[in-house]
Structures are given as structure tokens and as C-alpha cells.
Motif scaffolding. Structure first.
Motif, PDB file in Angstrom:
ATOM      1  N   SER A 108       5.894  -7.069   6.684  1.00  0.00           N
ATOM      2  CA  SER A 108       6.710  -6.682   7.836  1.00  0.00           C
ATOM      3  C   SER A 108       6.590  -5.190   8.123  1.00  0.00           C
ATOM      4  CB  SER A 108       8.177  -7.037   7.585  1.00  0.00           C
ATOM      5  OG  SER A 108       8.357  -8.433   7.526  1.00  0.00           O
ATOM      6  N   LEU A 109       6.646  -4.360   7.066  1.00  0.00           N
ATOM      7  CA  LEU A 109       6.556  -2.915   7.251  1.00  0.00           C
ATOM      8  C   LEU A 109       5.160  -2.500   7.700  1.00  0.00           C
ATOM      9  CD1 LEU A 109       7.864  -0.155   7.113  1.00  0.00           C
ATOM     10  CD2 LEU A 109       7.286  -0.059   4.680  1.00  0.00           C
ATOM     11  N   ILE A 110       4.139  -3.082   7.106  1.00  0.00           N
ATOM     12  CA  ILE A 110       2.764  -2.733   7.481  1.00  0.00           C
ATOM     13  C   ILE A 110       2.505  -3.075   8.946  1.00  0.00           C
ATOM     14  CG2 ILE A 110       0.359  -3.470   7.177  1.00  0.00           C
ATOM     15  CD1 ILE A 110       0.778  -3.373   4.200  1.00  0.00           C
ATOM     16  N   ASN A 111       3.048  -4.193   9.405  1.00  0.00           N
ATOM     17  CA  ASN A 111       2.872  -4.586  10.807  1.00  0.00           C
ATOM     18  C   ASN A 111       3.511  -3.591  11.766  1.00  0.00           C
ATOM     19  OD1 ASN A 111       1.421  -6.899  10.213  1.00  0.00           O
ATOM     20  ND2 ASN A 111       3.216  -8.228  10.213  1.00  0.00           N
ATOM     21  N   GLU A 112       4.499  -2.834  11.288  1.00  0.00           N
ATOM     22  CA  GLU A 112       5.197  -1.863  12.134  1.00  0.00           C
ATOM     23  C   GLU A 112       4.557  -0.484  12.104  1.00  0.00           C
ATOM     24  OE1 GLU A 112       9.121  -1.807  10.595  1.00  0.00           O
ATOM     25  OE2 GLU A 112       9.581  -3.889  11.132  1.00  0.00           O
ATOM     26  N   THR A 113       3.588  -0.279  11.222  1.00  0.00           N
ATOM     27  CA  THR A 113       2.992   1.043  11.046  1.00  0.00           C
ATOM     28  C   THR A 113       1.471   0.948  11.098  1.00  0.00           C
ATOM     29  OG1 THR A 113       2.743   0.901   8.639  1.00  0.00           O
ATOM     30  CG2 THR A 113       4.897   1.602   9.481  1.00  0.00           C
ATOM     31  N   SER A 114       0.842   2.113  10.973  1.00  0.00           N
ATOM     32  CA  SER A 114      -0.621   2.159  10.882  1.00  0.00           C
ATOM     33  C   SER A 114      -1.078   2.349   9.442  1.00  0.00           C
ATOM     34  CB  SER A 114      -1.167   3.309  11.743  1.00  0.00           C
ATOM     35  OG  SER A 114      -0.631   4.551  11.294  1.00  0.00           O
ATOM     36  N   ALA A 115      -0.157   2.117   8.504  1.00  0.00           N
ATOM     37  CA  ALA A 115      -0.462   2.337   7.087  1.00  0.00           C
ATOM     38  C   ALA A 115      -1.504   1.346   6.592  1.00  0.00           C
ATOM     39  CB  ALA A 115       0.808   2.223   6.250  1.00  0.00           C
TER      40      ALA A 115
END
Length: 311
Positions: A108-115
Motif C-alpha cells: 500500500s505504501l509503495i503504491n503511494e510513493t516512488s520508493a
């Protein structure tokens, strides 16, 4: 949620029954688009066969491998990463446990960022699954939470990760493409390989952080970091040399402080059979990499104290 695929890499070597807890913690994940790769590092027992039998009904999601010779965990992880095809890879050790939302919260977090990588906070447990080292876990997690992972510059993040083990590999999820592009782990190292990897990774890619305790890291006398503490610290000193040679940043004070801490750990973890070697290692390293005078005096003091007390 974008349904990214995850390849989970679990190296094993003569595991005890804790490995079943590790595997079960994967099976209990709320996020289900994953494949678990269990790779036996040439154990001389029937552990892999026992695991296969226990999870015989999970053939669709668990794959098994056995190396023909003992190559250590870094090699095993690189081996599987080169074979799998998923979007991300995640790392699990044979004694550790993931909480059920670990993968889902990271995706979920990766989908929200470019990380290109994501890690979490941790807790420590003993062989009986009881929480231990609570203050150490709190200290680590507080430091992780204090970093502004969204905006920190690559060079500052590189220096931060160089300063200590701030990302626990068992908590990490990494873009498979990014992992392959930077060459994976340095499998010639048997100590410091994950530290060197994160410094190299941070120099090129963004890393995200889930501020939740989603990992239970098991501490026991059988941990590789304890059984081979001396050898792993010697290897970490070599890893430091590799990092320094890459010139990721210019901060001699920070580099000298790490050299001192590693040399001190080498001295402290040595035994009576290592007397000549620790003198050689410390002497050669100080000669070729002179530290600040105060660190030299401190190291000589630690060395003399250790030699006096070794019987």
C-alpha cells in the motif's frame, strides 16, 4: 490496491522447529499475491524434506531449492532473485515471524510513493515467543520514525544508513528490478553484506518506511550473528573498505567512527585463538587507514585489555 507480485526468499540451514513459525507467518499474510522460495544452503540433514512433507498441500505457492554446496545466505538470496519474476522481493530468515499485515501495508505504501524499497519497525522475541530487548527495539524504532523518509536526500540517507543498521533485512521489500540493477548482495562478504547493500541502494533509490512493528526478530544463541560474531565483524570491516572506496559521501569523521566501532567489536568478540590475528587486523587497518588520534588510543587500550584477559 495494485496487485503487485512478491517473491519471498527464505534461506535455511539446519533449521529447528522455528522455521514452521516463519513459514506459517507467510501463509497468514492478508496480502496473497506472493510465492515463497525456500532454499536450503546444503544442510546435511532431512530438514528440507520434512518441510516439503509438512506443506505438501501448498505446492502452488511454495517452491523448494537446494544448493549443492554451502554458499551462505547472501548467495542464496541472489540465486533466487535471479530466478524469480515478481515485481518485488522480500526477505525472511528461518527463525523470524511476520505479522499478518506486513506485506499488505508495505505494498500500500509503495503504491503511494516512488520508493523502490520499503521496510518496517520490529520487535524482538526469544525462543519461547516472548518479547525481549524491549528498550533496544524501542530505540531502533524511534530512530527509524525520526527520519523523514519522504524527503531526505540520497546523500543524507546514504550517510544515515552508513552510521548503523537502521534497516533490518527481514523487514524489507525491494523492487526486484532495482535489486538486480545494483548487483544484489556482495556474496563474498559474510558479515556486513546487508549493511553494504543498503548504503549502495540508498545512494540510488528512495526507500519508504512503515512505522509499525510488523516483524518479530527471534534472538537465540543459534543466530548466525552470534555464532559467527568475530568472523562477521572482520567481514564488516572489509565491507567498510568497499563502501569507502565508492566515495558515496565525504565525511571522514563518520567513516573513522565506524572504523573504530567495528575494530572494537572485532577485539571484543575475539577469543584466545585469535590473538595474533586481531593484532594483525588492527595494526594493518590502522596503518593503511589512520584514524583520529583519540580512536587510535582507545583501540590500543581495548586491544591491550583483551590480550591481558585472554588466557
Amino acid at each position: 490496491m495494485i496487485n503487485k507480485s512478491i517473491d519471498i526468499i527464505l534461506p535455511i540451514y539446519k533449521p529447528n522447529e522455528s522455521v514452521f513459525n516463519a513459514i506459517d507467518s507467510v501463509l497468514n499474510q492478508t496480502y496473497t499475491n506472493w510465492t515463497l522460495h525456500i532454499i536450503d544452503d546444503n544442510s546435511k540433514d532431512a530438514s528440507l524434506q520434512i518441510i516439503k512433507q509438512k506443506y505438501s498441500n501448498k505446492k502452488g505457492v511454495i517452491r523448494y531449492y537446494k544448493l549443492s554446496e554451502n554458499k551462505r545466505a547472501a548467495y542464496a538470496r541472489n540465486f533466487i532473485a535471479g530466478k524469480c519474476k515478481g515485481d518485488y522481493i522480500a526477505f525472511l530468515d528461518q527463525d523470524d515471524i511476520w505479522l499478518p499485515k506486513k506485506l499488505g501495508n508495505q505494498i500500500s505504501l509503495i503504491n503511494e510513493t516512488s520508493a523502490k524499497a520499503c521496510h518496517t519497525n520490529i520487535s524482538f522475541i526469544n525462543v519461547d515467543d516472548n518479547c525481549i530487548n524491549i528498550k533496544q527495539a524501542e530505540k531502533e524504532n524511534t530512530f527509524r520514525n525520526s527520519i523523514n523518509w519522504d524527503s531526505i536526500s540520497p546523500i543524507e540517507l546514504t550517510k544515515t544508513l552508513f552510521s548503523g543498521t537502521h534497516i533490518r533485512l527481514v523487514s524489507a521489500m525491494v523492487s526486484r528490478k532495482a535489486f538486480i540493477d545494483i548487483g544484489g548482495f556482495d556474496s563474498t562478504l559474510f558479515g556486513g553484506e546487508d549493511w553494504e547493500f543498503w548504503v549502495r541502494f540508498a545512494n540510488k533509490y528512495r526507500i519508504a518506511h512503515v512505522p509499525e512493528d510488523l516483524i518479530m526478530r527471534r534472538i537465540s544463541n543459534n543466530n548466525t550473528s552470534r555464532v559467527y560474531q568475530y568472523r562477521r565483524q572482520v567481514s564488516k570491516l572489509r565491507a567498510l573498505g568497499i563502501i569507502e572506496s565508492k566515495k558515496y559521501f565525504d565525511n571522514k569523521r563518520l567513516i573513522d567512527r565506524q572504523k573504530y566501532q567495528i575494530c572494537k567489536s572485532i577485539i571484543i568478540s575475539s577469543n584466545k585463538h585469535d590473538k595474533v590475528e586481531i593484532m594483525r587486523i588492527v595494526y594493518q587497518h590502522l596503518r593503511s587507514n589512520p584514524l583520529r588520534i583519540i580512536y587510535n588510543f582507545k583501540l590500543v587500550g581495548h586491544l591491550l585489555s583483551k590480550l591481558i584477559n585472554l588466557k
